[in-house]
Design a protein around this motif. Structure first.
Motif, PDB file in Angstrom:
ATOM      1  N   GLY A   1       0.823  -1.212   0.000  1.00  0.00           N
ATOM      2  CA  GLY A   1       0.000   0.000   0.000  1.00  0.00           C
ATOM      3  C   GLY A   1       0.850   1.253   0.000  1.00  0.00           C
ATOM      4  N   ASP A   2       0.640   2.108   1.009  1.00  0.00           N
ATOM      5  CA  ASP A   2       1.341   3.392   1.046  1.00  0.00           C
ATOM      6  C   ASP A   2       2.685   3.318   1.761  1.00  0.00           C
ATOM      7  OD1 ASP A   2       0.432   3.087   3.658  1.00  0.00           O
ATOM      8  OD2 ASP A   2      -0.321   5.150   3.831  1.00  0.00           O
ATOM      9  N   LYS A   3       3.130   2.123   2.165  1.00  0.00           N
ATOM     10  CA  LYS A   3       4.402   1.971   2.874  1.00  0.00           C
ATOM     11  C   LYS A   3       5.379   1.143   2.053  1.00  0.00           C
ATOM     12  CE  LYS A   3       2.622   2.712   7.454  1.00  0.00           C
ATOM     13  NZ  LYS A   3       1.199   2.776   7.141  1.00  0.00           N
ATOM     14  N   VAL A   4       6.657   1.598   2.063  1.00  0.00           N
ATOM     15  CA  VAL A   4       7.724   0.896   1.365  1.00  0.00           C
ATOM     16  C   VAL A   4       8.922   0.823   2.304  1.00  0.00           C
ATOM     17  CG1 VAL A   4       9.246   0.882  -0.647  1.00  0.00           C
ATOM     18  CG2 VAL A   4       6.913   1.768  -0.864  1.00  0.00           C
ATOM     19  N   VAL A   5       9.492  -0.371   2.436  1.00  0.00           N
ATOM     20  CA  VAL A   5      10.680  -0.589   3.258  1.00  0.00           C
ATOM     21  C   VAL A   5      11.830  -0.975   2.340  1.00  0.00           C
ATOM     22  CG1 VAL A   5      11.719  -1.955   5.112  1.00  0.00           C
ATOM     23  CG2 VAL A   5       9.289  -1.340   5.214  1.00  0.00           C
ATOM     24  N   VAL A   6      12.998  -0.369   2.599  1.00  0.00           N
ATOM     25  CA  VAL A   6      14.188  -0.611   1.785  1.00  0.00           C
ATOM     26  C   VAL A   6      15.336  -1.036   2.695  1.00  0.00           C
ATOM     27  CG1 VAL A   6      15.910   0.467   0.288  1.00  0.00           C
ATOM     28  CG2 VAL A   6      13.500   1.071   0.055  1.00  0.00           C
ATOM     29  N   ARG A   7      16.068  -2.056   2.257  1.00  0.00           N
ATOM     30  CA  ARG A   7      17.347  -2.403   2.880  1.00  0.00           C
ATOM     31  C   ARG A   7      18.415  -2.060   1.861  1.00  0.00           C
ATOM     32  NH1 ARG A   7      21.186  -6.610   3.097  1.00  0.00           N
ATOM     33  NH2 ARG A   7      20.027  -7.882   1.606  1.00  0.00           N
ATOM     34  N   ALA A   8      19.373  -1.247   2.282  1.00  0.00           N
ATOM     35  CA  ALA A   8      20.378  -0.765   1.335  1.00  0.00           C
ATOM     36  C   ALA A   8      21.759  -0.748   1.989  1.00  0.00           C
ATOM     37  CB  ALA A   8      20.022   0.633   0.852  1.00  0.00           C
ATOM     38  N   VAL A   9      22.772  -0.786   1.150  1.00  0.00           N
ATOM     39  CA  VAL A   9      24.162  -0.670   1.586  1.00  0.00           C
ATOM     40  C   VAL A   9      24.737   0.579   0.936  1.00  0.00           C
ATOM     41  CG1 VAL A   9      26.445  -1.748   1.574  1.00  0.00           C
ATOM     42  CG2 VAL A   9      24.391  -3.172   1.807  1.00  0.00           C
ATOM     43  N   TRP A  10      25.318   1.440   1.778  1.00  0.00           N
ATOM     44  CA  TRP A  10      25.937   2.677   1.320  1.00  0.00           C
ATOM     45  C   TRP A  10      27.448   2.509   1.415  1.00  0.00           C
ATOM     46  CZ3 TRP A  10      22.942   7.339   0.608  1.00  0.00           C
ATOM     47  CH2 TRP A  10      21.570   7.164   0.843  1.00  0.00           C
ATOM     48  N   ARG A  11      28.181   2.957   0.375  1.00  0.00           N
ATOM     49  CA  ARG A  11      29.643   2.832   0.361  1.00  0.00           C
ATOM     50  C   ARG A  11      30.272   4.052  -0.298  1.00  0.00           C
ATOM     51  NH1 ARG A  11      28.592  -2.585  -1.455  1.00  0.00           N
ATOM     52  NH2 ARG A  11      29.237  -4.074   0.099  1.00  0.00           N
ATOM     53  N   GLY A  12      31.516   4.287   0.087  1.00  0.00           N
ATOM     54  CA  GLY A  12      32.267   5.350  -0.546  1.00  0.00           C
ATOM     55  C   GLY A  12      33.626   5.499   0.108  1.00  0.00           C
ATOM     56  N   THR A  13      34.294   6.594  -0.237  1.00  0.00           N
ATOM     57  CA  THR A  13      35.629   6.879   0.277  1.00  0.00           C
ATOM     58  C   THR A  13      35.609   8.253   0.919  1.00  0.00           C
ATOM     59  OG1 THR A  13      36.522   5.648  -1.605  1.00  0.00           O
ATOM     60  CG2 THR A  13      38.076   6.991  -0.325  1.00  0.00           C
ATOM     61  N   ASP A  14      36.059   8.323   2.170  1.00  0.00           N
ATOM     62  CA  ASP A  14      36.126   9.598   2.884  1.00  0.00           C
ATOM     63  C   ASP A  14      37.110  10.524   2.171  1.00  0.00           C
ATOM     64  OD1 ASP A  14      37.612  11.347   5.082  1.00  0.00           O
ATOM     65  OD2 ASP A  14      35.567  10.933   5.791  1.00  0.00           O
TER      66      ASP A  14
END
Length: 126
Positions: A75-88
């Motif tokens: 319905g009006d709800k969405v759940v996401v599992r995500a991985v964020w990556r990068g270099t400082d």
């Protein structure tokens, strides 16, 4: 297309905008009265403040990317599992975290947000 599918696709496109560094689209996706359950105080999100935080993060981690691993919609709800990556940008060290976010979508924009961020486990699969 039903509302659940429309909302799932909307969230996927939102994270694609984050990866493109498209801050304007990210902001456009939010309702002006977005209620962020993770903020201190009155929980109302100041979109300009949010844009500044995102721009600071993108400056600190210029190659930041988000890899959406799972999307669950109802319905009006969405759940996401995500991985964020990068270099400082300063230390040049690799950084990363896992995130879970649940959005409530009203009239095609984010109305509420719940989020949890955790450091990645080095000895487990993501």
């Amino acid at each position: 297309m039903d509302q659940t599918t429309t909302n799932r696709d909307f969230v996927k496109h939102h994270f694609e905008a984050v990866n493109r560094r498209d801050v304007q689209t990210v902001l456009w996706n939010m309702r002006p009265d977005l209620y962020d359950h993770e903020l201190q105080g009155d929980h109302k999100n100041d979109l300009q403040e949010g844009a500044q935080r995102l721009q600071v993060l993108m400056k600190q981690v210029p190659d930041l990317t988000v890899d959406v691993r799972e999307v669950i919609a109802d319905g009006d709800k969405v759940v996401v599992r995500a991985v964020w990556r990068g270099t400082d940008a300063v230390s040049h060290r690799k950084v990363g975290f896992h995130g879970f976010v649940q959005w409530r979508i009203v009239e095609g924009n984010f109305a509420e947000r719940w989020a949890t961020v955790t450091p990645p486990a080095s000895n487990r699969s993501e």
